[in-house]
Design a protein around this motif. Structure first.
Motif, short mmCIF file in Angstrom:
data_model
loop_
_atom_site.label_atom_id
_atom_site.label_comp_id
_atom_site.label_asym_id
_atom_site.label_seq_id
_atom_site.Cartn_x
_atom_site.Cartn_y
_atom_site.Cartn_z
N LEU A 1 0.84 -1.20 0.00
CA LEU A 1 0.00 0.00 0.00
C LEU A 1 0.87 1.25 0.00
O LEU A 1 0.61 2.21 -0.74
CB LEU A 1 -0.92 -0.01 1.23
N ALA A 2 1.93 1.25 0.82
CA ALA A 2 2.83 2.41 0.87
C ALA A 2 3.50 2.62 -0.48
O ALA A 2 3.69 3.76 -0.92
CB ALA A 2 3.87 2.20 1.97
N THR A 3 3.85 1.52 -1.12
CA THR A 3 4.50 1.61 -2.43
C THR A 3 3.56 2.21 -3.47
O THR A 3 3.94 3.10 -4.23
CB THR A 3 4.96 0.21 -2.88
N VAL A 4 2.31 1.74 -3.46
CA VAL A 4 1.31 2.29 -4.39
C VAL A 4 1.05 3.76 -4.08
O VAL A 4 1.00 4.61 -4.98
CB VAL A 4 0.00 1.48 -4.30
N SER A 5 0.92 4.08 -2.79
CA SER A 5 0.58 5.44 -2.37
C SER A 5 1.65 6.45 -2.75
O SER A 5 1.35 7.63 -2.96
CB SER A 5 0.35 5.49 -0.85
N THR A 6 2.90 6.00 -2.81
CA THR A 6 3.98 6.92 -3.15
C THR A 6 4.30 6.89 -4.64
O THR A 6 5.26 7.53 -5.08
CB THR A 6 5.25 6.58 -2.35
N GLY A 7 3.50 6.16 -5.40
CA GLY A 7 3.69 6.16 -6.85
C GLY A 7 4.90 5.38 -7.32
O GLY A 7 5.35 5.56 -8.45
N SER A 8 5.42 4.50 -6.47
CA SER A 8 6.57 3.69 -6.90
C SER A 8 6.12 2.25 -7.14
O SER A 8 4.92 1.96 -7.16
CB SER A 8 7.70 3.77 -5.87
N GLY A 9 7.07 1.35 -7.30
CA GLY A 9 6.72 -0.03 -7.58
C GLY A 9 7.73 -0.97 -6.97
O GLY A 9 8.59 -0.57 -6.17
N TYR A 10 7.63 -2.24 -7.36
CA TYR A 10 8.47 -3.28 -6.75
C TYR A 10 9.96 -2.97 -6.90
O TYR A 10 10.72 -3.09 -5.93
CB TYR A 10 8.15 -4.63 -7.40
N SER A 11 10.38 -2.56 -8.09
CA SER A 11 11.81 -2.33 -8.32
C SER A 11 12.37 -1.27 -7.39
O SER A 11 13.46 -1.42 -6.85
CB SER A 11 12.07 -1.92 -9.78
N THR A 12 11.59 -0.21 -7.20
CA THR A 12 12.06 0.89 -6.34
C THR A 12 12.22 0.44 -4.90
O THR A 12 13.25 0.66 -4.27
CB THR A 12 11.07 2.07 -6.41
N ILE A 13 11.18 -0.22 -4.37
CA ILE A 13 11.23 -0.62 -2.96
C ILE A 13 12.26 -1.74 -2.77
O ILE A 13 12.94 -1.80 -1.75
CB ILE A 13 9.84 -1.05 -2.46
N ASN A 14 12.41 -2.60 -3.76
CA ASN A 14 13.40 -3.67 -3.68
C ASN A 14 14.81 -3.09 -3.65
O ASN A 14 15.66 -3.52 -2.87
CB ASN A 14 13.23 -4.62 -4.87
N GLU A 15 15.06 -2.08 -4.47
CA GLU A 15 16.37 -1.44 -4.51
C GLU A 15 16.66 -0.74 -3.18
O GLU A 15 17.76 -0.84 -2.64
CB GLU A 15 16.43 -0.44 -5.68
N MET A 16 15.65 -0.05 -2.67
CA MET A 16 15.84 0.69 -1.43
C MET A 16 16.18 -0.27 -0.28
O MET A 16 17.11 -0.03 0.49
CB MET A 16 14.57 1.47 -1.09
N LEU A 17 15.42 -1.36 -0.16
CA LEU A 17 15.67 -2.32 0.92
C LEU A 17 16.98 -3.06 0.72
O LEU A 17 17.64 -3.44 1.69
CB LEU A 17 14.50 -3.30 1.03
#
Ligand SMILES: [Zn+2]
Length: 208
Positions: free
Chosen positions: A105-121
């Motif tokens: 939900l946070a990923t959708v709400s911030t307009g990003s996607g799997y690749s972005t959150i995966n890279e960040m983590l």
């Protein structure tokens, strides 16, 4: 020497388990996890001073980690009495979205996607989940967003109808009349060929 067994199950939800048989090597280097600190400390307090020898948490060492996305539980064994206890880093609560769905939900709400959150983590050295597992949580969240959106729209409509009735703005059948303004837009993309985008937005606003 320790032995390490790592297994991953892709369906229905990806699970990663890691086991060691000595006190040394379950965690080496930086091993960050997401945890509810209050819940974690409460569980540590509960397994400290355990019978029969009143051993403390410092007598215990991790032997097994079970990861399902960002949800983690760790099993500890006591080197004094050999008792085994499991600690959850985040509490499971019935009826609430789990941390993996909250992240989607946070990923959708911030307009990003799997690749972005995966890279960040990955930069933070926090283990994440596979793309297919993430997409399952993403679909669950999409259903919740749709249900919530319809509920909000219905509640807003009921409120507008109530106000219209109070103001006497009803037709000859007593049906409330609400003046609205609507507009919409979609892009017409033409990078290589001239075609229209497959999605757009429409807004509907009450006109007071
Ligand atoms: Zn013990």
């Amino acid at each position: 020497m320790c032995s390490k067994d790592v297994s991953a199950v892709a369906s229905p939800i990806e699970i990663v388990e890691t086991t060691v048989n000595t006190a040394q090597s379950l965690y080496t280097g930086v091993s960050l996890r997401l945890a509810d600190i209050g819940y974690l400390l409460k569980q540590i307090a509960e397994i400290s001073k355990h019978p029969p020898f009143d051993c403390t948490f410092s007598d215990m060492y991790p032997i097994h980690e079970y990861k399902m996305g960002l949800k983690t539980k760790i099993s500890f064994v006591c080197k004094m009495c050999n008792i085994e206890r499991t600690i959850h880093l985040i509490e499971e609560t019935d009826g609430e979205m789990d941390i993996n769905s909250v992240l989607a939900l946070a990923t959708v709400s911030t307009g990003s996607g799997y690749s972005t959150i995966n890279e960040m983590l990955s930069v933070l050295n926090v283990p994440f989940m596979s793309n297919s597992t993430y997409q399952q949580h993403h679909e669950n969240v999409a259903d919740i967003i749709e249900e919530t959106a319809w509920k909000v729209v219905e509640e807003a409509g009921q409120e507008e109808a109530r106000i219209a009735q109070e103001l006497g703005e009803v037709d000859e059948s007593g049906i409330p009349m609400i003046t609205v303004v609507a507009d919409g837009v979609w892009s017409k993309r033409s990078y290589f060929v001239n075609y229209n985008a497959s999605s757009g937005i429409v807004g509907l606003y009450n006109w007071c």
